[in-house]
Scaffold this active site. Structure first.
Site, PDB file in Angstrom:
ATOM      1  CD  GLN A 261       1.851  20.035  -2.473  1.00  0.00           C
ATOM      2  OE1 GLN A 261       1.294  19.763  -1.428  1.00  0.00           O
ATOM      3  NE2 GLN A 261       2.669  21.074  -2.596  1.00  0.00           N
ATOM      4  CD  GLU A 311      13.494  16.929  -2.936  1.00  0.00           C
ATOM      5  OE1 GLU A 311      13.524  16.366  -1.821  1.00  0.00           O
ATOM      6  OE2 GLU A 311      12.848  17.967  -3.168  1.00  0.00           O
ATOM      7  CG  ASP A 360       6.508  23.373  -2.579  1.00  0.00           C
ATOM      8  OD1 ASP A 360       6.161  23.780  -1.456  1.00  0.00           O
ATOM      9  OD2 ASP A 360       5.951  22.411  -3.160  1.00  0.00           O
ATOM     10  CB  CYS A 388       2.488  24.247   4.174  1.00  0.00           C
ATOM     11  SG  CYS A 388       3.957  23.806   5.110  1.00  0.00           S
ATOM     12  CD  GLU A 431       1.296  24.200   0.293  1.00  0.00           C
ATOM     13  OE1 GLU A 431       2.443  23.918  -0.065  1.00  0.00           O
ATOM     14  OE2 GLU A 431       0.744  23.687   1.287  1.00  0.00           O
TER      15      GLU A 431
END
Length: 513
Positions: A261, A311, A360, A388, A431
């Site tokens: 972030q 990921e 996320d 976002c 966010e």
């Protein structure tokens, strides 16, 4: 709400062409300060309420109550949580290299507008208030260096030239990573080797050393086969290979391409909110989808029985595994690959566990296969979605809540609370954290066929009678027409990209590309 141009005035000429970032604001945000950001999100939730009703008529009575209770939206929107740091907060910046406003060659900074809009002019970032002073020192040192070389700026119009981009990453401990992107054109290996040696010399021995760069990389970026810069090979030139950051008492290793972030103090606010809302215990299994370097999962690991991270970026997964070891956490594991390939099989193997999911994803949201797999897992009762750009992720939200069908199996979720976190001060972007909870029915999952509003009302009324959440009879289901409410804009401009994960904190005319 005031007009947006009053917040971001655009002076007319010279260096003042750069869109002024919003003036510094106090740690406690005044009610009207983030109103544009919050108002845009309110309109998203109005649209979401309508879309849920259109796709799951069994929820119409509940939506009617929510609309009356929360001023037309489907769940409480709990304002904006302020960033502890309002200026010089951005720990990663990507700077273009081009021709300056006054035709200065080899200028490092921000493009004035968009290339497709007809401008390639670049302005130095030294007057911006969101970029740290340490990053500006690196930009100045790098600009000084490239102006001393015989190599020209790469032109996106002619495809000629060499210097393309500078990325700077910083940490609160003072570590600085610089990544230089250079088009080799027809330079020989010997010429490239000499250039890299000279660049390293500048930042380690000569005047550039005063900028404090602790890690230096070089990327040969020719005609890319992949649209992602993350797929380009990196060459370590000087210093350490990584930088490190402390967050919520944990230590994190950060590689050049790994997602982290961009506002570390605000990320702590974000992750604390996630931890508080997740309400984990020692029987909870956490599925952390799009986990990056593992920041969210690691911050939750001590509260849970186990954390499983997913990921796509191999570098980030390697960092995440190292981060788990650095923090002496042995109840967390990481898998590298596409979420749509990994989540379905993982959900099957965890069918007997008590699951909580944290997602996320990139701006566009999760692949539909991921959403369908999460829906099928009836043991997954709670899902926290970090976005976002909620409008871009709207299809994900609707699929989580739509009625069961041949394609969508499992009981639906519904949004129960949401809050914005100001990760990007001085901009109109935030966010958003949304908590979805699985709908529990006393007689099993919702029926796949809910064709009549009367049937939906009966089903929901039966649920209400046995659920402590509903203390009064529900009114008749309303007729929902259209997704547009008064005073809601038709479109929400997507924030600029940052590694395809989070928006850039710059307004469009001063975007750090």
């Amino acid at each position: 709400m005031g007009k947006r141009e009053n917040l971001c005035p655009r002076p007319a000429c010279g260096h003042s062409v750069v869109t002024r970032l919003l003036a510094a604001c106090p740690a406690v945000i005044p009610i009207g300060w983030r109103e544009p950001c919050l108002s845009l999100h309110v309109c998203v939730w109005v649209s979401l309420r309508v879309e849920i009703g259109n796709n799951n008529r069994a929820l119409l009575p509940w939506l009617f109550v929510q609309k009356q209770k929360f001023n037309k939206i489907c769940c409480p929107l709990e304002g904006v949580k302020a960033s502890p740091l309002q200026t010089e907060y951005r720990n990663k910046c990507e700077f273009l290299i081009g021709v300056g406003v006054n035709q200065e060659d080899k200028t490092v900074g921000c493009r004035l507008g968009k290339y497709k809009g007809g401008t390639c002019a670049v302005v130095e970032p030294f007057d911006t208030i969101h970029i740290p002073s340490g990053t500006k020192h690196v930009v100045r040192a790098f600009q000084e260096y490239i102006r001393s070389t015989p190599y020209s700026v790469y032109s996106p119009e002619t495809y000629e030239g060499h210097w393309r981009q500078l990325t700077v990453r910083t940490s609160r401990s003072g570590e600085i990573m610089a990544i230089v992107y250079f088009h080799p054109q027809k330079l020989s290996k010997e010429e490239l080797a000499e250039l890299k040696a000279s660049l390293g010399q500048h930042f380690t021995v000569e005047s550039g050393r005063l900028s404090g760069v602790t890690s230096l990389y070089f990327v040969e970026e020719g005609q890319r086969k992949s649209p992602n810069r993350e797929d380009l090979p990196l060459e370590h030139v000087a210093g350490e290979k990584y930088i490190h950051e402390d967050l919520l008492g944990f230590k994190f290793r950060i590689s050049p391409h790994a997602f982290f972030q961009v506002n570390t103090p605000a990320a702590e606010v974000l992750y604390t909110t996630i931890r508080d809302w997740a309400q984990l215990d020692k029987e909870s299994i956490v599925l952390d989808v799009c986990c990056g370097t593992g920041t969210i999962g690691l911050s939750l690991a001590r509260e849970a029985k186990k954390v499983i991270g997913i990921e796509l970026c191999q570098e980030a997964v390697e960092d995440a595994r190292v981060n788990a070891k650095i923090n002496a956490l042995d109840n967390i594991e990481f898998h590298c690959g596409k979420a749509e390939d990994l989540v379905p099989s993982l959900m099957s193997s965890l069918s007997l566990q008590r699951l909580t999911a944290i997602v996320d994803p990139p701006r566009a949201g999760l692949h539909s296969k991921v959403i369908l797999a999460l829906r099928r897992a009836e043991n997954l009762k709670k899902l926290l979605y970090v976005s976002c750009n909620p409008r871009a992720a709207m299809s994900n939200f609707v699929d989580l809540c739509r009625a069961p069908s041949n394609r969508v199996k499992g009981s639906p979720f519904r949004p129960v609370r949401a809050v914005a976190v100001d990760l990007f001060p001085q901009t109109l972007h935030c966010e958003m954290v949304i908590l979805f909870e699985r709908i529990e029915h006393p007689n099993g999952p919702l029926a796949a066929s809910t064709t009549a509003t009367a049937t939906a009302t009966t089903t929901t009324a039966a649920t209400a009678s046995s659920s402590p959440e509903h203390t009064t009879p529900l009114p008749p289901a309303p007729i929902v027409v259209g997704a547009q409410e008064e005073n809601c804009p038709d479109t929400l401009e997507a924030p600029p990209s940052d590694q395809h994960r989070s928006p850039s904190p710059l307004p469009p005319a001063a975007a750090v590309s």
